[in-house]
Enzyme design. Sequence first.
Site, PDB file in Angstrom:
ATOM      1  N   GLY A 134       1.592   4.201  -1.280  1.00 50.57           N
ATOM      2  CA  GLY A 134       1.046   2.909  -1.698  1.00 50.57           C
ATOM      3  C   GLY A 134       1.358   1.829  -0.669  1.00 50.57           C
ATOM      4  O   GLY A 134       1.399   2.075   0.540  1.00 50.57           O
ATOM      5  N   SER A 135       1.632   0.634  -1.188  1.00 54.27           N
ATOM      6  CA  SER A 135       1.756  -0.533  -0.307  1.00 54.27           C
ATOM      7  C   SER A 135       2.931  -0.445   0.660  1.00 54.27           C
ATOM      8  O   SER A 135       2.960  -1.189   1.651  1.00 54.27           O
ATOM      9  CB  SER A 135       1.907  -1.791  -1.157  1.00 54.27           C
ATOM     10  OG  SER A 135       0.783  -1.913  -1.995  1.00 54.27           O
ATOM     11  N   THR A 136       3.904   0.413   0.372  1.00 49.55           N
ATOM     12  CA  THR A 136       5.017   0.508   1.321  1.00 49.55           C
ATOM     13  C   THR A 136       4.516   0.946   2.692  1.00 49.55           C
ATOM     14  O   THR A 136       5.180   0.743   3.701  1.00 49.55           O
ATOM     15  CB  THR A 136       6.072   1.505   0.835  1.00 49.55           C
ATOM     16  OG1 THR A 136       5.436   2.758   0.582  1.00 49.55           O
ATOM     17  CG2 THR A 136       6.745   1.021  -0.438  1.00 49.55           C
TER      18      THR A 136
END
Lengths: 589, 403
Positions: free
Chosen positions: A292-294
């Site tokens: 995801g956004s990581t």
Amino acid sequence: MNARTKPANTRTRLYAVFAVLGLASSALVVRAVDLQVVRKDFYQEQGDARYLRDIDIPVSRGTIFDRNGEPLAVSTPVESIWANPMELLEHADRIGELARAAGLDEESLKERLVERSDKEFYYIKRHLNPDDAQAILGLGIPGVSSQREFRRYYPSGEVIAHVLGFTNIDDAGQEGLELAFDSWLAGEKGIKRVIRDRLGHEVENVELVREARPGKDLTISIDRRIQYLAYRELKAALAEHHASSGSMVILDVPTGEILAMVNQPSFNPNARGNVDPAYRRNRAATDVVEPGSTMKAFTISAALESGKWKPHTPIDTSPGTYTLYGHTISDVHNKGMIDVTGVITYSSNVGAAKIAATLGRDEMYDVFHRFGFGEVTGCGFPGESPGNLPIAKNWGPVEQATIAYGYGLSVTPLQLAQGYAALANDGRLRPPTFVKGGQAKDRAVIDPQIATTLRGMLETVVHPPGGGIKAAITNYRVAGKTGTSRTAIGGGYQKKYISLFAGMVPATAPRLVGVVVIHDPQGAYYGALVSAPVFSKVMDGALRLLDVPPDDVQNWYTASPDSGHTVRMARQAPDGAQVEPDYAEGVPE
Amino acid sequence: MLLFDFSNDDQQATRFGDVKGRYDLGLVVAAMLLASLGLVMVASSSIAIADGQHVGAFYYLYRHVAFLAIGLVASLVMARIELSWLERNALPLLLCGAVLLLLVFVPFIGVRVNGARRWIRLGFVGFQSVEAVKILLVVYMASYLVRHRDNLQGKLLGVIKPLGIAAIFAGLLLVQPDFGSATLLMAVTLGMVWLGGARLRNLALLGALALPVLAGAALSQDYRVKRLTSFLDPWADPFKDGFQLTQALIAIGRGEWTGVGLGASVQKLFYLPEAHTDFILAVLAEELGFAGIVLVLVLFAWLVGRGFAIGLRAVEQNRHFAGYCAFGVSLMLALQALVSIGVNLGVLPTKGLTLPLVSSGGSSVMMTCAAIGLLARVSYEVSRAENAMLQVISERQALEVRP
């Protein structure tokens, strides 16, 4: 009949008897020479085959210590009771006595002995403590003996179960570090050649065939205190959010040493029983998640490296959606015109996708690959997953866009930690290690300037209006990134979420990198709400345990001792402050 | 001529009252040396077995010592019984022997061990009837040969009769079954008949007739056939039929010239069954080597040689009963020793015979001692007769030189 001739006659007849007896004796002498001198080799070989035996000399397995010398896995001597079924069955009346003493069912024991009646060895009961074994031996039942063995004991139990793994009843490593370092820990059994009587007792040592080489101790990189802290906080978070599973990894940035690696659910390695194999997985190294956004930290790294983007290069994310070949990418809130830093701060999917669209797919793949994604880290953990980074030529525009914000590829929590550690380490990636002092050679994966810039960007996440304010730690500057992804299942996504946080502290000169992954939290599922607080609590404790000097002391000096709490509240978002979700519904399809 | 005829020296001895004889020293020393060797070997070979049976490591040694002590008493008794009394009572004694042999078949008295009825229950120990019968038959046969000497040296029937009597006992032994002892009894009787003067021609004829009977007896039982074949090739099935013999051969082969050292036998550690009884020679050969086997043979040769020498002297004094007794006992010892050693060395089928004086085994030890007592008695009476003769001579000389 003349009486005078008879004695002479008897004498002659006696000589005949002597001749026969003498002949027979001579034959026996010849035979004896034949057996004892001429053909002795054959008989001696036959004899040796019957009673010369090579016997193992048991060696104890090396102890595993944590980085501070605390024992994590120790071998304790135990006794295993075995029987010679042939001999025991000759005294079948005593089997009942034996069964009672060993706590076994008499009938089934007898059955098993009868099955093995042509064998000379059968374990009655293994791994008894020496007193119990002595009680059984004390009965003096013929054919029953004991054998020294070692049992593995894990004082820290479930807290470090996944990392250490365990050994089987024969003291051989089965999983985890016990398996990875089996030959180091196990040592080498010695072999001695002995003469055994027919009942199996050793009566004479003939020679030492191979000297016993005891197992060597292993000091691993794990810090038991941090490990415990991480385990406790992760477990509490799982309980709080009714999550199904989770992992946390903490790396020591300068050395790549893994200071903590915990997973939930866990198991007690001292009493494994029939524990569900799923509980035994070291998810942090073997299970993959979509980051995801990581992942945006690496997308932006690629963008900065391309030279096309600077931290303050503006990018229009309005109206909060972006349609690409029929696929709509959306942000939670329309942030309108932001800059590249804002893409990190607000976790804009649209921004990340638009940036990715300007990058060559090979370029982007290359950066991701350099950060270690798609390959095992080299820590040597058995069953470690390499994750999945699709090769660049399979990337279409949509794939490239989704990969930019962490979909369509999968990573292990350990890989994610490794990647963030490279950013923390001025762009030099050092593969993680489980061995204290076992640091691997590092390699440059990104320009140090870019790494520093990224750290600055990631710091904004932890301050309002960033999404990760719950990851903040008093007196330390934190840089990190939240993430939320849906669980991928058979090519689609289901309404189950994975909440992530990856970060580093202290941000000015990072010492620690931590990654928290929590699966399937109920209610609030954003990484910012579920994983970030775990990161904060654990890293706060770890920094103090490691005596890391604070890098954000201005409030320390200004705050009076009893107002520390207030200061902390001021630095962090007050409870109930709005946390920006980093996840937009319905994005990836 | 009458001077040398001592056939009725009893009267003379009575007449001269206190004429004494001497026991043959060589005989006694040889027997004692063998018994000592036996004691050492029983101790060595039985410790592990006794320990394994949880009866105390020295159980078999103590037993052996006890039986040797009883045997010593028995030999002293035998050494003091006038041979003339034995001669007169040979038949009733033999009948006692027959009763003993029959008793083994009586329930509650006879004991069955390993499928053979050979023992009589005597309180806590068993007594093997055949051991007594061996001596009693020798004594009877000696008396028979004296009484029927003319027949024996003449017709075929004269040879058949004594062998027939022995055959009855052998038959009883076969029922037990004890093929080994039966064969031994027949062989000893045959030897005595031969020394008694039977014609070679008759014996050869008889042998030719008896051979098929013996062969039939040997092959009539499966286990005997098995023993016969397994002894010919024990390695064909070294873990079943050939087990005991292969273990014995391994023990002997390990011994080499001088052995692995007293007490150092490995085969006695439960590998070799009956290590302290029938197969004690194998353990001896392992621990003392070829030298040990030769030592045993030499000691037996000495013992038996003394026995035959005593017998010959007796016969030459015309004391045929004494002489035949000595022959019979010597033959018995010699043959049993040869057979036992032969079995151990794998040249004869496994028989279940002990090595006299050496093996552990109560009845055998006691009765062998008694038999040696009998030999000693013969030596005593022979020497007593010689002393009596010397006394007569010196008396006559004294009369003659008187002016």
